[in-house]
Design a protein around this motif. Structure first.
Motif, mmCIF file in Angstrom:
data_model
loop_
_atom_site.group_PDB
_atom_site.id
_atom_site.type_symbol
_atom_site.label_atom_id
_atom_site.label_comp_id
_atom_site.label_asym_id
_atom_site.label_seq_id
_atom_site.Cartn_x
_atom_site.Cartn_y
_atom_site.Cartn_z
ATOM 1 N N GLU A 1 -9.149 7.792 22.033
ATOM 2 C CA GLU A 1 -9.602 8.671 23.101
ATOM 3 C C GLU A 1 -11.080 9.051 22.958
ATOM 4 N N THR A 2 -11.618 8.948 21.758
ATOM 5 C CA THR A 2 -13.040 9.263 21.567
ATOM 6 C C THR A 2 -13.936 8.069 21.863
ATOM 7 N N GLY A 3 -13.341 6.948 22.251
ATOM 8 C CA GLY A 3 -14.126 5.743 22.513
ATOM 9 C C GLY A 3 -14.361 4.893 21.289
ATOM 10 N N ILE A 4 -13.811 5.270 20.144
ATOM 11 C CA ILE A 4 -13.925 4.483 18.918
ATOM 12 C C ILE A 4 -12.883 3.374 18.955
ATOM 13 N N ARG A 5 -13.305 2.161 18.696
ATOM 14 C CA ARG A 5 -12.403 1.016 18.812
ATOM 15 C C ARG A 5 -12.190 0.361 17.442
ATOM 16 N N LEU A 6 -11.286 0.944 16.684
ATOM 17 C CA LEU A 6 -10.909 0.389 15.395
ATOM 18 C C LEU A 6 -9.632 -0.432 15.549
ATOM 19 N N THR A 7 -9.645 -1.649 15.045
ATOM 20 C CA THR A 7 -8.473 -2.510 15.124
ATOM 21 C C THR A 7 -7.338 -1.938 14.278
ATOM 22 N N PRO A 8 -6.136 -1.834 14.841
ATOM 23 C CA PRO A 8 -4.991 -1.404 14.031
ATOM 24 C C PRO A 8 -4.478 -2.557 13.181
ATOM 25 N N VAL A 9 -4.147 -2.273 11.926
ATOM 26 C CA VAL A 9 -3.571 -3.282 11.040
ATOM 27 C C VAL A 9 -2.377 -2.655 10.326
ATOM 28 N N ALA A 10 -1.752 -3.420 9.415
ATOM 29 C CA ALA A 10 -0.583 -2.926 8.693
ATOM 30 C C ALA A 10 -0.584 -3.492 7.289
ATOM 31 N N ALA A 11 0.110 -2.808 6.392
ATOM 32 C CA ALA A 11 0.166 -3.253 5.000
ATOM 33 C C ALA A 11 1.449 -2.775 4.348
ATOM 34 N N ASN A 12 1.888 -3.543 3.357
ATOM 35 C CA ASN A 12 3.075 -3.184 2.580
ATOM 36 C C ASN A 12 2.911 -3.790 1.200
ATOM 37 N N GLY A 13 2.791 -2.945 0.185
ATOM 38 C CA GLY A 13 2.520 -3.434 -1.164
ATOM 39 C C GLY A 13 3.507 -4.450 -1.694
ATOM 40 N N THR A 14 4.753 -4.433 -1.261
ATOM 41 C CA THR A 14 5.839 -5.371 -1.542
ATOM 42 C C THR A 14 6.293 -5.472 -2.981
ATOM 43 N N ASN A 15 5.477 -5.088 -3.959
ATOM 44 C CA ASN A 15 6.008 -5.127 -5.319
ATOM 45 C C ASN A 15 6.460 -3.755 -5.782
ATOM 46 N N GLU A 16 6.461 -2.795 -4.874
ATOM 47 C CA GLU A 16 6.924 -1.456 -5.202
ATOM 48 C C GLU A 16 8.405 -1.321 -4.861
#
Length: 509
Positions: free
Chosen positions: A300-315
């Motif tokens: 909404e502030t006009g900032i365009r950051l790409t959304p990503v995802a992560a999962n450590g997987t060894n936890e």
């Protein structure tokens, strides 16, 4: 918008039962069983993971396999040595195959083998969508197995952090580990996790000297000039210094999906402590939904950051999760092309459903120019494939729900959604939420943007939200008076001015 023909039934189960009837030996003897998994179309071995439980629902350890939280990861085949008895299993080869559940019975001293054919219900790579995980940790050899079993194409391996740098004094021959034909594990990923929050570094050519730093000094932005062509990820929208990082143009993307968000701990001095306190006790989705709300405010502030995802997987407790970001690559896939797509916002993130959307032939991240005051309708072309039961589908416009429909209603509409209408600047995205009760399982596209007369939408209230966040953060900097404190306070003061200026530029409430 056409309903994808690949929209599979919510769950696909295969009941696999077999009884091995060779002569029984002593009650203490083991039974041996070899399982092979192949792709039904190619007849080539599949990597997969399997969780085997006994009659008391206890996970069984498979010797020789990579074990994470009771789940065995393997490539092609798995030899099991189990005591006689009845067992349940869950076999998973990644989100593009149906998972299988069933049971089997072993008699004492038996030996047998079986081959299971898995049939893809969708091939995302054929459509140009390639999955990545931006914060993996563990041994390289184990992560290769995990990436193959979870069908990941690109991984960012967190090998250095505030405590260790295993690369110190060692020559770096290549920043990437290439395996499995076209898969890449970027070995020089890192983490800086201190009072200001957690950032991950990806696509790096060398580690950063973040070891043995004070909790508050220096700020993570101190290393900005050293990142070079690397990629900096805010580990969540909940990090205390997020508004300052954005004001300094420090981060390139933001992780909005992953187990770490749901486990996030808010201290009493956290800038979002009051909002976190509003989450109902026992609401396992609350932190995940708060993270999304913060991300929407950022848009909404006009900032365009790409959304990503992560999962450590060894936890522990993370092996069943498939949190990932899919990037749309046009033409031949290369790791560099994947990162280019992430930089452009041509992505969707998911921990379950496979959601692809285009508008006028363009993927998420595209900017549509319009003339202010002129009505423009945007028709979403949507494809959805899932192994989970979908609870509802939403279109989010300018941070608010523009449409919510159930899957039955979506089918009744023959996959055609009402167009999204704009007469001014804004943004929109599509999200689907499943009926998973243990955590917030969903998929969302990155936003599409609309610019009227070349100007992005900038909300005054959203900009002031982040300005006030900076105030709360600055009030709780834990450094004694002196040069170091002054330096950190100056960064926060600059961030305050950035957001205040943005509020004055606002063209929306």
């Amino acid at each position: 918008m056409q309903l994808s023909k690949r929209f599979a039934p919510a769950r696909v189960f295969l009941l696999l039962s077999f009884v091995l009837l060779a002569p029984a030996l002593s009650l203490g003897a083991y039974s041996e069983y070899e399982l092979r998994v192949i792709d039904a179309k190619t007849q080539l071995p599949c990597s997969a993971k399997i969780r085997i439980t006994n009659s008391r629902d206890r996970a069984q350890r498979i010797d020789g396999a990579l074990m994470i939280d009771g789940t065995a990861y393997f490539t092609g085949g798995l030899k099991m040595k189990l005591r006689p008895g009845q067992y349940g299993f869950r076999l998973d080869a990644g989100p593009e195959y149906p998972f299988m559940e069933g049971h089997f019975i072993l008699q004492s001293g038996d030996s047998d083998s079986r081959t299971i054919e898995l049939k893809r219900f969708i091939d995302m790579k054929q459509e140009g969508w390639y999955p990545g995980n931006l914060a993996l940790s563990g041994r390289t050899v184990d992560l290769e197995t995990i990436m193959l079993a979870d069908d990941l194409v690109l991984g960012n391996h967190i090998t250095w952090n505030n405590q260790i740098n295993p690369w110190a004094g060692k020559p770096i021959t290549s920043p990437r580990d290439e395996f499995g034909a076209f898969r890449s594990l970027w070995e020089l990923g890192g983490e800086d996790n201190r009072a200001g929050g957690k950032v991950w570094f990806a696509r790096m050519n060398e580690p950063l000297p973040v070891q043995r730093l004070q909790p508050e000094y220096p700020a993570a932005t101190f290393f900005q000039a050293d990142v070079g062509s690397g990629h900096v990820i805010a580990a969540s929208p909940l990090e205390p210094d997020l508004p300052m990082w954005i004001a300094r143009d420090f981060v390139d993307s933001i992780s909005i999906l992953g187990p770490e968000i749901e486990a996030y701990q808010f201290g009493e001095k956290h800038p979002l402590a009051e909002k976190a306190a509003e989450i109902r006790k026992g609401d396992v989705t609350g932190k995940a939904r708060l993270a999304l709300d913060i991300y929407y405010k950022l848009l909404e502030t006009g900032i365009r950051l790409t959304p990503v995802a992560a999962n450590g997987t060894n936890e522990e407790d993370e092996s069943s999760r498939l949190d990932r970001v899919y990037a749309k690559v046009d033409g031949n896939y290369t790791p560099d092309a994947w990162w280019d797509a992430v930089d452009a916002g041509n992505v969707f993130v998911t921990n379950g459903p496979l959601l692809r959307a285009t508008v006028e032939g363009y993927p998420p991240g595209h900017v549509f120019p319009i003339n202010i005051g002129e009505k423009h309708e945007f028709q979403i072309a949507l494809s959805l494939a899932t192994r989970q039961t979908i609870a509802y589908l939403e279109v989010i416009k300018n941070g608010e729900k523009d449409l919510e429909i159930s899957l039955d209603e979506y089918k009744d509409r023959r996959g055609v959604l009402p167009p999204v209408t704009f007469t001014d600047s804004g943004w929109f995205l599509v999200r689907v939420v499943t009926q998973e009760s243990g955590y917030y399982q969903y998929a969302t596209t990155a936003p599409f943007f609309v610019e009227a007369n070349g100007q992005p939408r900038i909300s005054k209230s959203a900009s002031e939200f982040f300005r006030d966040w900076v105030f709360r953060r600055a009030m709780n900097i834990e450094l004694p008076d002196g040069d170091q404190r002054n330096e950190i306070i100056d960064l926060q003061r600059d961030a305050r001015d950035f957001w205040q200026k943005r509020a004055k530029m606002a063209n929306a409430p």
